[in-house]
Every structure is written in C-alpha cells, then in structure tokens.
Design a protein around this motif. Structure first.
Motif, PDB file in Angstrom:
ATOM      1  N   PRO A  23     -19.784  77.458  43.942  1.00 27.37           N
ATOM      2  CA  PRO A  23     -20.437  78.774  43.304  1.00 27.37           C
ATOM      3  C   PRO A  23     -21.030  78.544  41.756  1.00 27.37           C
ATOM      4  O   PRO A  23     -21.546  79.561  41.467  1.00 27.37           O
ATOM      5  CB  PRO A  23     -19.487  80.004  43.397  1.00 27.37           C
ATOM      6  CG  PRO A  23     -18.264  79.251  44.124  1.00 27.37           C
ATOM      7  CD  PRO A  23     -18.279  77.726  43.832  1.00 27.37           C
ATOM      8  N   VAL A  24     -20.834  77.413  41.347  1.00 32.34           N
ATOM      9  CA  VAL A  24     -21.146  77.328  39.875  1.00 32.34           C
ATOM     10  C   VAL A  24     -22.787  77.162  39.995  1.00 32.34           C
ATOM     11  O   VAL A  24     -23.344  76.436  40.514  1.00 32.34           O
ATOM     12  CB  VAL A  24     -20.696  76.276  39.121  1.00 32.34           C
ATOM     13  CG1 VAL A  24     -21.344  76.052  37.783  1.00 32.34           C
ATOM     14  CG2 VAL A  24     -19.285  76.372  39.168  1.00 32.34           C
ATOM     15  N   PRO A  25     -23.178  78.153  39.116  1.00 29.26           N
ATOM     16  CA  PRO A  25     -24.911  78.215  39.372  1.00 29.26           C
ATOM     17  C   PRO A  25     -25.639  77.327  38.427  1.00 29.26           C
ATOM     18  O   PRO A  25     -25.186  76.819  37.448  1.00 29.26           O
ATOM     19  CB  PRO A  25     -25.278  79.762  38.879  1.00 29.26           C
ATOM     20  CG  PRO A  25     -24.221  79.857  37.671  1.00 29.26           C
ATOM     21  CD  PRO A  25     -22.877  79.118  38.386  1.00 29.26           C
ATOM     22  N   GLU A  26     -26.982  76.979  38.955  1.00 28.08           N
ATOM     23  CA  GLU A  26     -27.661  76.257  37.878  1.00 28.08           C
ATOM     24  C   GLU A  26     -28.477  76.949  36.970  1.00 28.08           C
ATOM     25  O   GLU A  26     -29.698  77.265  37.142  1.00 28.08           O
ATOM     26  CB  GLU A  26     -28.943  75.501  39.046  1.00 28.08           C
ATOM     27  CG  GLU A  26     -28.161  74.489  40.001  1.00 28.08           C
ATOM     28  CD  GLU A  26     -29.381  73.796  40.860  1.00 28.08           C
ATOM     29  OE1 GLU A  26     -30.621  74.220  40.796  1.00 28.08           O
ATOM     30  OE2 GLU A  26     -29.077  72.971  41.649  1.00 28.08           O
ATOM     31  N   THR A  27     -27.742  77.344  35.939  1.00 26.55           N
ATOM     32  CA  THR A  27     -28.151  78.059  34.736  1.00 26.55           C
ATOM     33  C   THR A  27     -27.553  77.299  33.623  1.00 26.55           C
ATOM     34  O   THR A  27     -26.740  76.513  33.663  1.00 26.55           O
ATOM     35  CB  THR A  27     -27.611  79.325  34.734  1.00 26.55           C
ATOM     36  OG1 THR A  27     -25.985  79.292  34.743  1.00 26.55           O
ATOM     37  CG2 THR A  27     -28.125  80.114  35.816  1.00 26.55           C
ATOM     38  N   PRO A  28     -28.414  77.442  32.309  1.00 30.11           N
ATOM     39  CA  PRO A  28     -27.981  76.677  31.185  1.00 30.11           C
ATOM     40  C   PRO A  28     -26.549  76.625  30.830  1.00 30.11           C
ATOM     41  O   PRO A  28     -25.926  77.747  30.976  1.00 30.11           O
ATOM     42  CB  PRO A  28     -28.868  77.063  30.178  1.00 30.11           C
ATOM     43  CG  PRO A  28     -30.051  77.725  30.895  1.00 30.11           C
ATOM     44  CD  PRO A  28     -29.506  78.383  32.425  1.00 30.11           C
ATOM     45  N   ARG A  29     -26.080  75.640  30.473  1.00 30.19           N
ATOM     46  CA  ARG A  29     -24.698  75.372  29.952  1.00 30.19           C
ATOM     47  C   ARG A  29     -23.751  75.259  30.842  1.00 30.19           C
ATOM     48  O   ARG A  29     -22.539  74.761  30.696  1.00 30.19           O
ATOM     49  CB  ARG A  29     -24.281  76.582  28.921  1.00 30.19           C
ATOM     50  CG  ARG A  29     -25.172  76.343  27.752  1.00 30.19           C
ATOM     51  CD  ARG A  29     -24.904  77.326  26.592  1.00 30.19           C
ATOM     52  NE  ARG A  29     -24.952  78.830  27.138  1.00 30.19           N
ATOM     53  CZ  ARG A  29     -24.034  79.848  26.475  1.00 30.19           C
ATOM     54  NH1 ARG A  29     -23.240  79.252  25.901  1.00 30.19           N
ATOM     55  NH2 ARG A  29     -24.657  80.994  26.971  1.00 30.19           N
ATOM     56  N   GLU A  30     -23.952  75.749  32.275  1.00 31.92           N
ATOM     57  CA  GLU A  30     -23.176  75.626  33.624  1.00 31.92           C
ATOM     58  C   GLU A  30     -23.078  74.199  34.014  1.00 31.92           C
ATOM     59  O   GLU A  30     -24.009  73.647  33.660  1.00 31.92           O
ATOM     60  CB  GLU A  30     -23.172  76.546  34.430  1.00 31.92           C
ATOM     61  CG  GLU A  30     -23.059  77.944  34.102  1.00 31.92           C
ATOM     62  CD  GLU A  30     -21.603  78.574  33.718  1.00 31.92           C
ATOM     63  OE1 GLU A  30     -20.784  77.705  33.891  1.00 31.92           O
ATOM     64  OE2 GLU A  30     -21.524  79.709  33.206  1.00 31.92           O
ATOM     65  N   LEU A  31     -22.083  73.772  34.758  1.00 33.58           N
ATOM     66  CA  LEU A  31     -22.048  72.421  35.098  1.00 33.58           C
ATOM     67  C   LEU A  31     -21.900  72.411  36.674  1.00 33.58           C
ATOM     68  O   LEU A  31     -20.930  72.259  37.161  1.00 33.58           O
ATOM     69  CB  LEU A  31     -20.813  71.687  34.431  1.00 33.58           C
ATOM     70  CG  LEU A  31     -20.797  70.139  34.453  1.00 33.58           C
ATOM     71  CD1 LEU A  31     -22.202  69.571  33.705  1.00 33.58           C
ATOM     72  CD2 LEU A  31     -19.585  69.823  33.886  1.00 33.58           C
ATOM     73  N   PRO A  32     -22.915  72.881  37.365  1.00 34.66           N
ATOM     74  CA  PRO A  32     -22.721  72.900  38.969  1.00 34.66           C
ATOM     75  C   PRO A  32     -22.380  71.667  39.577  1.00 34.66           C
ATOM     76  O   PRO A  32     -22.582  70.427  38.984  1.00 34.66           O
ATOM     77  CB  PRO A  32     -24.322  73.097  39.475  1.00 34.66           C
ATOM     78  CG  PRO A  32     -25.188  73.446  38.076  1.00 34.66           C
ATOM     79  CD  PRO A  32     -24.330  72.826  36.982  1.00 34.66           C
TER      80      PRO A  32
END
Ligand code: PAN
Ligand code: ZN
Length: 201
Positions: free
Chosen positions: A65-74
């Motif tokens: 569920p980790v999204p493709e958004t800045p600073r996250e690590l999908p």
C-alpha cells in the motif's frame, strides 16, 4: 488535498505473501497481457498471433500500500510467466524514470535477467533468488524471464521517480534476449517490424 501535502505513512511491517506472489498487506495489482505489449517484440507477426490466440497473461505487478508519492519508498513484486514470442523471451515493457533516481530489484524465484540501457550502453545482469540488481539513475530497465518457471522479483523505488514507457518505445533497450541453443542469446536491438494493422486485407 494535493499529493505533495499527503502526510508520510506511519511505520508498518510488510511481509511476503504465499509463494512470494504478493506483498501483505496488499496494494494495487496490475496485469499485463500480450495485447498490452504492442511494439515491444521484434517479431510483430508472432506478437499479433499470440494476441489473437488467447492474449496470454505475460506478467503481473503486486504492490504494497505504500503510494507513489514524493519521499515514500514503494515496493512491488513482479511475476513474469515463462514463454517466448518469435523466439524472444517474455519480458516487461521497460521504462525510464523521468526523475532519475536509483532502484533495486531482489530476485525471489525463477531465473531472469535485468536489461539496462542508458541510451548508448546496454548491460545485462543475471537474476536469481537472492541476487540484488542495482539500477543506477538514468538507466532504462526491463526484466526478462529466461527460465521455464515464473520469474519473480521485488522492486523498491523512490515514490517521486515516475514511469516513462514512451522512451523505451522510441529508443529501444540496446539488446534483445532470445532463446538460444545453450540458453540466452543477447542480440543487438532491432525495432519491431511493421504490423499488419492498417495494411489492406
Ligand atoms: C518495477 C516495474 C515492473 C513492471 O516495479 O514497474 O517490474 O515493469 P514495467 O513497469 O516496465 O511494465 C519498476 O521498475 N518500478 O519502478
Ligand atoms: Zn523502475
């Protein structure tokens, strides 16, 4: 609320699901069938026949569920099924990250290859369970199943990287991976032949 204003996630554990096919808890899953791979195999006639003959599932991508958004690590698990089209091993579409950043792949099951292309140089990394393939910033990447079983790997990439598929359609990947007498033949890239679509019947 804009995406950039989304607060970071809270910490949580992610586990490999049964037979390494999914990440748990699960996020989005996508399926790529042969018809989704237009213009990618060199033998367009063989590709058209495969689409007409059942349009097989070539690969799936199961994300956490980790999204493709800045600073996250999908992260995601890709499963490429075994097969060849016109002698070319089944593969992913391949892409560039428009915001050039590094990525890692961890081999989980089966035998594969990681094809990298920076626009001039092509590199091939043999992938197997336990092998980490490092994709440096600026290298387009495609995965290939070179075995007789599903090839599976975990990908971890920056959430702001984005995915550009048009770059690969325009520039190719430098090499193509074909089944040879003793395994994998890496042959110089040639563009897909013109298809029958649009030709008079
Ligand atoms: C991977 C790929 C995945 C599917 O998660 O997206 O293997 O390949 P295509 O995206 O080329 O269809 C990755 O490299 N993410 O950045
Ligand atoms: Zn990538």
């Amino acid at each position: 609320m804009s995406r950039s204003a989304t607060p970071p996630l809270e910490p949580f554990a992610i586990r490999f699901g049964e037979s390494n096919q999914t990440l748990e808890p699960p996020g989005p899953t996508l399926q790529r069938r042969m018809s989704d791979l237009a213009g990618l195999f060199a033998d367009t006639g063989a590709w058209e026949r495969a689409v007409a003959d059942g349009d097989p599932l070539v690969y799936t991508v199961s994300s956490s569920p980790v999204p493709e958004t800045p600073r996250e690590l999908p992260q995601s698990i890709t499963t490429i099924y075994p097969g060849q089209t016109g002698g070319e091993f089944w593969m992913t579409k391949g892409h560039q990250h428009p915001d050039p950043q590094g990525e890692i792949y961890l081999g989980l099951d089966g035998r594969g290859g990681l094809l990298l292309f920076d626009g001039e140089r092509a590199q091939w990394l043999d992938m197997a369970p336990g092998v980490i393939g490092y994709i440096p910033p600026g290298w387009a990447h495609r995965s290939v199943n070179v075995g007789d079983e599903p090839y599976r790997f975990l990908a971890v990439y920056p959430g702001s990287a984005g995915h550009d598929y048009g770059w690969v359609l325009e520039h190719g990947m430098g090499l193509r991976a074909r089944r040879g007498a003793s395994g994998v033949d890496l042959v110089p890239y040639r563009a897909a032949e013109p298809g029958s679509a649009g030709a008079p019947h």
